[in-house]
Design an enzyme around this catalytic site. Structure first.
Site, PDB file in Angstrom:
ATOM      1  N   ASN A 109       0.866  -1.179   0.000  1.00 18.22           N
ATOM      2  CA  ASN A 109       0.000   0.000   0.000  1.00 18.22           C
ATOM      3  C   ASN A 109       0.903   1.230   0.000  1.00 18.22           C
ATOM      4  O   ASN A 109       1.533   1.539   0.998  1.00 18.22           O
ATOM      5  CB  ASN A 109      -0.886  -0.023   1.258  1.00 18.22           C
ATOM      6  CG  ASN A 109      -1.738   1.225   1.385  1.00 18.22           C
ATOM      7  OD1 ASN A 109      -1.843   2.018   0.442  1.00 18.22           O
ATOM      8  ND2 ASN A 109      -2.355   1.405   2.537  1.00 18.22           N
ATOM      9  N   LYS A 141       0.029   4.319  -0.352  1.00 18.87           N
ATOM     10  CA  LYS A 141      -0.602   5.494   0.257  1.00 18.87           C
ATOM     11  C   LYS A 141      -0.369   6.751  -0.623  1.00 18.87           C
ATOM     12  O   LYS A 141      -0.342   6.641  -1.842  1.00 18.87           O
ATOM     13  CB  LYS A 141      -0.086   5.689   1.685  1.00 18.87           C
ATOM     14  CG  LYS A 141      -0.182   4.394   2.504  1.00 18.87           C
ATOM     15  CD  LYS A 141       0.142   4.571   3.937  1.00 18.87           C
ATOM     16  CE  LYS A 141       0.084   3.224   4.634  1.00 18.87           C
ATOM     17  NZ  LYS A 141       0.289   3.320   6.059  1.00 18.87           N
ATOM     18  N   HIS A 150      -9.185   0.876   5.195  1.00 20.45           N
ATOM     19  CA  HIS A 150      -7.882   1.098   5.829  1.00 20.45           C
ATOM     20  C   HIS A 150      -8.058   2.019   7.048  1.00 20.45           C
ATOM     21  O   HIS A 150      -8.861   2.947   7.018  1.00 20.45           O
ATOM     22  CB  HIS A 150      -6.898   1.712   4.824  1.00 20.45           C
ATOM     23  CG  HIS A 150      -5.493   1.684   5.334  1.00 20.45           C
ATOM     24  ND1 HIS A 150      -5.024   2.625   6.217  1.00 20.45           N
ATOM     25  CD2 HIS A 150      -4.486   0.801   5.133  1.00 20.45           C
ATOM     26  CE1 HIS A 150      -3.762   2.321   6.528  1.00 20.45           C
ATOM     27  NE2 HIS A 150      -3.415   1.219   5.877  1.00 20.45           N
ATOM     28  N   GLU A 161      -6.440   4.424   8.084  1.00 15.59           N
ATOM     29  CA  GLU A 161      -6.264   5.860   7.818  1.00 15.59           C
ATOM     30  C   GLU A 161      -7.539   6.455   7.205  1.00 15.59           C
ATOM     31  O   GLU A 161      -7.871   7.613   7.445  1.00 15.59           O
ATOM     32  CB  GLU A 161      -5.041   6.073   6.910  1.00 15.59           C
ATOM     33  CG  GLU A 161      -3.756   5.826   7.686  1.00 15.59           C
ATOM     34  CD  GLU A 161      -2.596   5.304   6.875  1.00 15.59           C
ATOM     35  OE1 GLU A 161      -2.610   5.408   5.642  1.00 15.59           O
ATOM     36  OE2 GLU A 161      -1.653   4.771   7.501  1.00 15.59           O
ATOM     37  N   GLU A 195      -5.084  -5.466  10.591  1.00 15.35           N
ATOM     38  CA  GLU A 195      -4.041  -4.473  10.812  1.00 15.35           C
ATOM     39  C   GLU A 195      -4.287  -3.775  12.146  1.00 15.35           C
ATOM     40  O   GLU A 195      -5.046  -2.798  12.201  1.00 15.35           O
ATOM     41  CB  GLU A 195      -4.060  -3.434   9.689  1.00 15.35           C
ATOM     42  CG  GLU A 195      -3.837  -4.010   8.316  1.00 15.35           C
ATOM     43  CD  GLU A 195      -3.282  -2.968   7.368  1.00 15.35           C
ATOM     44  OE1 GLU A 195      -2.158  -3.148   6.895  1.00 15.35           O
ATOM     45  OE2 GLU A 195      -3.968  -1.946   7.132  1.00 15.35           O
ATOM     46  N   GLY A 231       2.695   1.787  10.781  1.00 15.79           N
ATOM     47  CA  GLY A 231       3.608   2.920  10.622  1.00 15.79           C
ATOM     48  C   GLY A 231       4.320   3.308  11.910  1.00 15.79           C
ATOM     49  O   GLY A 231       4.939   4.365  11.979  1.00 15.79           O
ATOM     50  N   SER A 277       3.792  -2.670  10.240  1.00 13.49           N
ATOM     51  CA  SER A 277       5.257  -2.649  10.386  1.00 13.49           C
ATOM     52  C   SER A 277       5.924  -3.966  10.015  1.00 13.49           C
ATOM     53  O   SER A 277       6.884  -4.388  10.670  1.00 13.49           O
ATOM     54  CB  SER A 277       5.643  -2.218  11.810  1.00 13.49           C
ATOM     55  OG  SER A 277       5.161  -0.909  12.063  1.00 13.49           O
TER      56      SER A 277
HETATM   57  C1  PEP Z   1      -0.531  -0.141   6.257  1.00 15.53           C
HETATM   58  O1  PEP Z   1      -0.692   1.061   6.267  1.00 15.53           O
HETATM   59  O2  PEP Z   1      -1.383  -0.876   5.740  1.00 15.53           O
HETATM   60  C2  PEP Z   1       0.671  -0.680   6.874  1.00 15.53           C
HETATM   61  C3  PEP Z   1       0.692  -1.927   7.196  1.00 15.53           C
HETATM   62  O3  PEP Z   1       1.717   0.216   7.065  1.00 15.53           O
HETATM   63  P1  PEP Z   1       3.168  -0.116   7.658  1.00 15.53           P
HETATM   64  O4  PEP Z   1       3.638  -1.392   7.030  1.00 15.53           O
HETATM   65  O5  PEP Z   1       3.987   1.051   7.305  1.00 15.53           O
HETATM   66  O6  PEP Z   1       2.986  -0.289   9.144  1.00 15.53           O
END
Ligand code: PEP
Length: 249
Positions: free
Chosen positions: A9, A11, A94, A96, A166, A172, A212
């Site tokens: 992703n 973003k 998601h 966000e 998630e 992040g 992460s």
């Molecule tokens: C995400 O935003 O879906 C995500 C998993 O981000 P990150 O890997 O940066 O934690």
């Protein structure tokens, strides 16, 4: 049988030139893998990404779509617009989008219905906040997110659903759920789906972990029996890191 999937992703990162560069690097280095590999560039670069990957097995997916078929929704993108440029999978829900754009379970359920009605495969993201986990409510929260978004679907619709668990506290932040925490939640998700639908629906749905994931922790997370791959944010923006994560599966 459920698929293994590694999805990136991107973003709101990478302009057109950077998108082309990263895609060329990725397709040049893509290892042989049983996993489906997907990338989600920003909307304005989807068409270019589809063209760039014409001869690659990497799939281009969208980060979001609207629930209406068309109309007066300034700034939004419809299912038909995605299909029309060759994109048939979309991330929905998601954290966000939930946190910064007010996307509620009700809105997400509408988006999922529209996506499925148009033949778009849905990668549905969900997961608890840190305070839910601290207070021991994480299973309850995850169950209610699943129920509100997906439990009114027909059994057949599940062949077009990918789940991405998630935990918000791991996105992040550099903080990852331990492989055991991921496995525990993924097994709970599968059991919840088996109870609401049946064992074959639960066994056949891919459940990705996101939060992460990096080259250094991917193999251990992916080794867990109910973890079918990952949704990767930050590390998917660096070709070698994303490739190493794909190799880890
Ligand atoms: C995400 O935003 O879906 C995500 C998993 O981000 P990150 O890997 O940066 O934690």
């Amino acid at each position: 049988m459920r698929s293994k999937i590694v999805a990136g992703n991107w973003k709101m990162n990478k302009n057109l030139e950077e998108t082309e560069t990263l895609l060329t690097e990725l397709s040049g280095k893509l290892p042989d893998s049983e996993a489906e590999v997907m990338v989600a560039p920003t909307f304005v670069n989807l068409s270019a990404a589809v063209r760039n990957l014409e001869n690659s097995s990497i799939q281009v997916i969208a980060q979001n779509m609207h629930f209406a078929e068309s109309g007066a929704y300034t700034g939004e993108i419809s299912a038909d617009m995605l299909l029309n440029i060759g994109v048939d999978t979309c991330i929905i829900g998601h954290s966000e989008r939930r946190a910064y754009f007010g996307e509620t379970d009700e809105i997400l359920a509408k988006k999922i219905k529209t996506a499925l009605k148009n033949g778009i495969r849905v990668m549905f993201c969900f997961g608890e906040e840190l305070e839910d986990r601290k207070s021991g409510n994480h299973f309850k929260v995850v169950e209610s997110q699943l129920k509100n978004a997906l439990f009114s679907l027909d059994k057949d619709a599940w062949s077009k659903i990918i789940l991405a668990y998630e935990p918000v506290w791991a996105i992040g932040t550099g903080e990852t759920a331990s492989p055991e925490q991921a496995q525990e939640m993924h097994a709970f998700i599968r059991k919840t789906i088996a109870e609401a639908f049946d064992a074959s629906v639960a066994d056949n749905v891919s459940i990705l972990y996101g939060g992460s994931v990096k080259p250094g922790n991917a193999a251990e997370i992916f080794s867990k029996p109910d973890v079918d791959g990952g949704l990767i944010g930050g590390a998917s923006l660096v070709a070698n890191d994303f490739i190493d994560i794909i190799k880890a599966i």
